[in-house]
Design a protein around this motif. Structure first.
Motif, short mmCIF file in Angstrom:
data_model
loop_
_atom_site.label_atom_id
_atom_site.label_comp_id
_atom_site.label_asym_id
_atom_site.label_seq_id
_atom_site.Cartn_x
_atom_site.Cartn_y
_atom_site.Cartn_z
N VAL A 1 34.32 31.89 28.33
CA VAL A 1 33.75 31.51 30.04
C VAL A 1 34.73 31.91 30.81
CG1 VAL A 1 32.55 29.87 31.52
CG2 VAL A 1 31.99 30.03 28.93
N PHE A 2 35.87 31.19 30.91
CA PHE A 2 36.87 31.44 31.73
C PHE A 2 37.38 32.98 31.83
CE2 PHE A 2 41.77 30.86 32.40
CZ PHE A 2 41.70 31.00 33.78
N MET A 3 37.43 33.62 30.85
CA MET A 3 37.71 35.14 30.62
C MET A 3 36.67 36.03 31.52
SD MET A 3 39.61 37.54 29.52
CE MET A 3 39.63 38.97 28.26
N ALA A 4 35.51 35.70 31.32
CA ALA A 4 34.41 36.21 31.85
C ALA A 4 34.81 36.07 33.54
CB ALA A 4 33.02 36.04 31.56
N ASP A 5 34.70 34.83 33.81
CA ASP A 5 35.01 34.70 35.41
C ASP A 5 36.37 35.22 35.97
OD1 ASP A 5 32.47 33.41 35.33
OD2 ASP A 5 33.49 31.40 35.42
N LEU A 6 37.15 35.02 35.06
CA LEU A 6 38.63 35.58 35.64
C LEU A 6 38.63 37.08 35.68
CD1 LEU A 6 41.57 34.78 36.54
CD2 LEU A 6 42.06 35.24 33.76
N MET A 7 38.24 37.74 34.76
CA MET A 7 38.34 39.42 35.03
C MET A 7 37.47 39.69 36.22
SD MET A 7 36.02 40.46 31.48
CE MET A 7 34.31 40.93 31.62
N ARG A 8 36.56 39.07 36.49
CA ARG A 8 35.76 39.53 37.62
C ARG A 8 36.51 39.15 39.03
NH1 ARG A 8 29.91 37.28 35.77
NH2 ARG A 8 31.27 35.55 35.63
N ALA A 9 37.53 38.20 38.85
CA ALA A 9 38.15 37.79 39.97
C ALA A 9 39.53 38.66 40.26
CB ALA A 9 38.56 36.24 39.98
N VAL A 10 39.72 39.42 39.07
CA VAL A 10 40.73 40.27 39.17
C VAL A 10 40.36 41.52 39.64
CG1 VAL A 10 42.42 41.59 37.76
CG2 VAL A 10 42.15 39.27 37.22
N THR A 11 41.29 41.67 40.80
CA THR A 11 40.67 43.11 41.77
C THR A 11 41.47 44.38 41.34
OG1 THR A 11 42.23 42.73 43.35
CG2 THR A 11 39.98 41.73 43.53
N ILE A 12 42.29 44.33 40.24
CA ILE A 12 43.04 45.63 40.00
C ILE A 12 42.50 46.13 38.54
CG2 ILE A 12 45.31 44.95 41.13
CD1 ILE A 12 46.42 43.92 38.35
N PRO A 13 42.49 47.32 38.26
CA PRO A 13 42.06 47.84 36.97
C PRO A 13 42.91 47.05 36.03
CG PRO A 13 42.97 49.71 38.31
CD PRO A 13 43.26 48.46 39.15
N CYS A 14 42.04 46.77 35.04
CA CYS A 14 42.66 46.00 33.54
C CYS A 14 41.88 46.44 32.32
CB CYS A 14 42.68 44.63 34.00
SG CYS A 14 41.38 43.49 34.27
N ALA A 15 42.40 46.11 31.31
CA ALA A 15 41.57 46.09 29.75
C ALA A 15 41.38 44.72 29.52
CB ALA A 15 42.34 46.81 28.94
N ILE A 16 40.44 44.67 28.45
CA ILE A 16 40.34 43.29 27.97
C ILE A 16 40.47 43.43 26.46
CG2 ILE A 16 39.12 42.32 29.88
CD1 ILE A 16 36.53 42.41 28.22
N ASP A 17 40.72 42.45 25.44
CA ASP A 17 40.69 42.32 24.21
C ASP A 17 40.39 40.76 23.93
OD1 ASP A 17 40.73 43.24 21.46
OD2 ASP A 17 42.24 44.57 21.76
#
Length: 183
Positions: free
Chosen positions: A49-65
């Motif tokens: 849940v935190f990851m889903a919200d955090l990745m949308r709050a990060v404004t630079i390109p990033c990957a997830i795993d």
């Protein structure tokens, strides 16, 4: 069936506080990692849940795993500090800036063993972001690089945290009534 909210003694961190903190953390991470090869690694299941919200709050390109890890001992009731990787990363970490995203940093035993394991994979850096930290329970020498809230030593659920796979869907962090888990 009764609503799950009846099992909550009180709200520790409100939905509004969580949203504001995630926005703040996302802005800090975006500044700190600007121009770098950022990989957000969620430790499942609690951090999803935190990851889903955090990745949308990060404004630079990033990957997830994603990873599933457990620290286990005798009858799986106590941690020995041995870390078992149940689901490993799909990506090569070489040269990447890895940010582990956790729901709660409690004793720190699992993460204090996981971080060195990931560092052996040649990333540029490995850092830790947690929405909740319980420093009073820390048994390992580990400190989050990004921390949302320090919480007291109470049984917390919601915002991804569970008791017996329930309460993860609460939009806030609440303290579970003792009679629920002391049955």
């Amino acid at each position: 069936m009764q609503p799950i909210h009846k099992d909550i003694d009180h709200i520790l961190v409100s939905e509004e506080q969580l949203k504001a903190k995630v926005t703040e953390l996302g802005a800090r991470i975006s500044r700190d990692y600007a121009g770098r090869d950022l990989l957000l690694v969620s430790i499942l299941k609690g951090a999803v849940v935190f990851m889903a919200d955090l990745m949308r709050a990060v404004t630079i390109p990033c990957a997830i795993d994603f990873m599933v890890v457990s620290s286990y001992g005798g009858a799986n009731t106590t941690s020995t500090g041995l870390v078992k990787i149940v689901k490993d990363l799909d990506q090569d970490l070489t040269g990447k800036d890895v940010l582990i995203v956790e729901d709660i940093l409690d004793t720190g035993i699992t993460l204090s063993n996981l971080v060195p394991m990931l560092e052996l994979r040649n990333p540029r850096s490995v850092r830790l972001c947690t929405i909740l930290s319980k420093p009073s329970r820390r048994k390992a020498d580990i400190t989050p690089d990004y921390c949302g809230f320090e919480v007291p030593d109470e049984f917390v659920v919601g915002y991804g945290l569970d008791y017996d796979e329930h309460y993860r869907n609460l939009p806030y962090v609440g303290v579970l009534k003792p009679e629920v888990y002391q049955k």
